[in-house]
Design a protein around this motif. Structure first.
Motif, PDB file in Angstrom:
ATOM      1  N   ASP A  45       1.266  -1.202  -0.033  1.00 53.06           N
ATOM      2  CA  ASP A  45       0.153  -0.239   0.354  1.00 53.06           C
ATOM      3  C   ASP A  45       0.949   1.005  -0.294  1.00 53.06           C
ATOM      4  N   HIS A  46       1.313   1.625  -1.294  1.00 49.91           N
ATOM      5  CA  HIS A  46       2.545   2.698  -1.571  1.00 49.91           C
ATOM      6  C   HIS A  46       1.803   3.721  -0.688  1.00 49.91           C
ATOM      7  N   GLU A  47       0.507   4.394  -0.823  1.00 51.12           N
ATOM      8  CA  GLU A  47       0.299   6.506  -0.638  1.00 51.12           C
ATOM      9  C   GLU A  47       0.120   6.227   0.479  1.00 51.12           C
ATOM     10  N   ARG A  48      -0.703   4.446   1.451  1.00 47.06           N
ATOM     11  CA  ARG A  48      -0.466   4.552   2.893  1.00 47.06           C
ATOM     12  C   ARG A  48       0.766   5.046   3.784  1.00 47.06           C
ATOM     13  N   THR A  49       1.420   4.166   2.729  1.00 49.26           N
ATOM     14  CA  THR A  49       3.012   3.571   3.504  1.00 49.26           C
ATOM     15  C   THR A  49       4.325   5.135   3.140  1.00 49.26           C
ATOM     16  N   VAL A  72      18.158   0.537 -11.716  1.00 53.26           N
ATOM     17  CA  VAL A  72      18.058   0.760 -10.615  1.00 53.26           C
ATOM     18  C   VAL A  72      17.138   2.831 -10.637  1.00 53.26           C
ATOM     19  N   PRO A  73      16.290   2.965 -11.646  1.00 49.11           N
ATOM     20  CA  PRO A  73      15.436   4.277 -11.920  1.00 49.11           C
ATOM     21  C   PRO A  73      15.180   4.330 -10.226  1.00 49.11           C
ATOM     22  N   TRP A  74      14.893   3.696  -8.941  1.00 50.53           N
ATOM     23  CA  TRP A  74      14.232   4.796  -7.940  1.00 50.53           C
ATOM     24  C   TRP A  74      15.370   4.749  -7.842  1.00 50.53           C
ATOM     25  N   ILE A  75      16.627   4.839  -7.627  1.00 44.94           N
ATOM     26  CA  ILE A  75      17.525   5.351  -6.792  1.00 44.94           C
ATOM     27  C   ILE A  75      17.709   6.987  -7.543  1.00 44.94           C
ATOM     28  N   ARG A  76      16.890   7.755  -6.703  1.00 41.35           N
ATOM     29  CA  ARG A  76      16.747   9.222  -6.610  1.00 41.35           C
ATOM     30  C   ARG A  76      17.072   9.901  -5.670  1.00 41.35           C
ATOM     31  N   PRO A  77      16.855  11.051  -5.122  1.00 40.56           N
ATOM     32  CA  PRO A  77      16.934  12.292  -4.178  1.00 40.56           C
ATOM     33  C   PRO A  77      15.368  11.271  -3.856  1.00 40.56           C
ATOM     34  N   SER A 117      11.898  14.030  -1.817  1.00 37.68           N
ATOM     35  CA  SER A 117      11.686  14.690  -0.632  1.00 37.68           C
ATOM     36  C   SER A 117      10.446  15.103   0.147  1.00 37.68           C
ATOM     37  N   ALA A 118       9.124  14.763  -1.272  1.00 33.91           N
ATOM     38  CA  ALA A 118       8.422  14.781  -0.453  1.00 33.91           C
ATOM     39  C   ALA A 118       7.313  13.522  -0.519  1.00 33.91           C
ATOM     40  N   ARG A 119       6.075  12.821   0.230  1.00 26.04           N
ATOM     41  CA  ARG A 119       5.325  12.055   0.628  1.00 26.04           C
ATOM     42  C   ARG A 119       5.169  11.333  -1.275  1.00 26.04           C
ATOM     43  N   ALA A 120       4.722  12.240  -1.836  1.00 28.27           N
ATOM     44  CA  ALA A 120       4.529  11.746  -3.349  1.00 28.27           C
ATOM     45  C   ALA A 120       5.525  11.017  -3.561  1.00 28.27           C
ATOM     46  N   ASP A 121       6.633  11.161  -3.504  1.00 25.28           N
ATOM     47  CA  ASP A 121       8.625  10.695  -3.709  1.00 25.28           C
ATOM     48  C   ASP A 121       8.298   9.138  -3.331  1.00 25.28           C
ATOM     49  N   VAL A 122       8.238   9.609  -1.906  1.00 27.75           N
ATOM     50  CA  VAL A 122       7.858   8.032  -1.171  1.00 27.75           C
ATOM     51  C   VAL A 122       6.945   6.656  -2.156  1.00 27.75           C
ATOM     52  N   ALA A 123       5.866   7.521  -2.615  1.00 27.73           N
ATOM     53  CA  ALA A 123       5.213   6.045  -3.216  1.00 27.73           C
ATOM     54  C   ALA A 123       5.561   6.035  -4.393  1.00 27.73           C
ATOM     55  N   ASP A 124       6.781   7.185  -5.027  1.00 20.90           N
ATOM     56  CA  ASP A 124       7.000   6.662  -6.458  1.00 20.90           C
ATOM     57  C   ASP A 124       7.600   5.396  -6.164  1.00 20.90           C
ATOM     58  N   HIS A 125       9.121   5.612  -5.365  1.00 21.50           N
ATOM     59  CA  HIS A 125       9.409   4.875  -4.810  1.00 21.50           C
ATOM     60  C   HIS A 125       9.288   3.390  -4.880  1.00 21.50           C
TER      61      HIS A 125
END
Length: 140
Positions: free
Chosen positions: A20-24, A46-51, A53-61
């Protein structure tokens, strides 16, 4: 209510396991301190490896991680959670299978989280990045 660090970490791991990426992502404060044990520029495999800084970035990761792996074959496990005040260290082993090509890999990991006022303010993960990059670099 100020939630206990262990409770927040346990809930975080549960949400990760559920996919559950959004809730995470909702569990993170803004801003937060994000670091992966990779060079800043990451690796093309490994394109998910990047800086981040926002919750939306976490879900995207976590969505990107899932897109590159076979979720049904994820055997990642946690062996220990150590808590000291606001800080927690999660120790375990990543066990994934790459979606493109089917290469399986394992890597020990250590995840350092800091929880402040019930939100994650630090996410630093240390893993065998060479093993991960090699597995993702195998051409099908």
């Amino acid at each position: 209510m100020n939630r206990d660090t262990r409770d927040v970490v346990t809930e975080f791991l549960g949400r990760l396991a559920e996919g559950d990426h959004e809730r995470t992502a909702e569990m993170f404060a803004e801003p937060f301190d994000w670091r992966l044990s990779w060079p800043v520029e990451g690796h093309p495999a490994v394109p998910w490896i990047r800086p981040r800084s926002a919750r939306a970035d976490v879900a995207d990761h976590f969505r990107s991680l899932e897109a590159h792996h076979v979720p049904e074959l994820n055997g990642t496990s946690v062996s220990r959670i150590l808590v000291d005040g606001e800080d927690a260290v999660v120790l375990g082993e990543i066990a994934q299978t790459v979606r493109a090509g089917g290469t399986a890999y394992t890597s020990p990991f250590a995840l350092h989280l800091t929880v402040t006022d019930g939100r994650i303010t630090r996410y630093h993960i240390y893993e065998d990045s060479l093993t991960v990059a090699r597995a993702l670099s195998v051409q099908p």
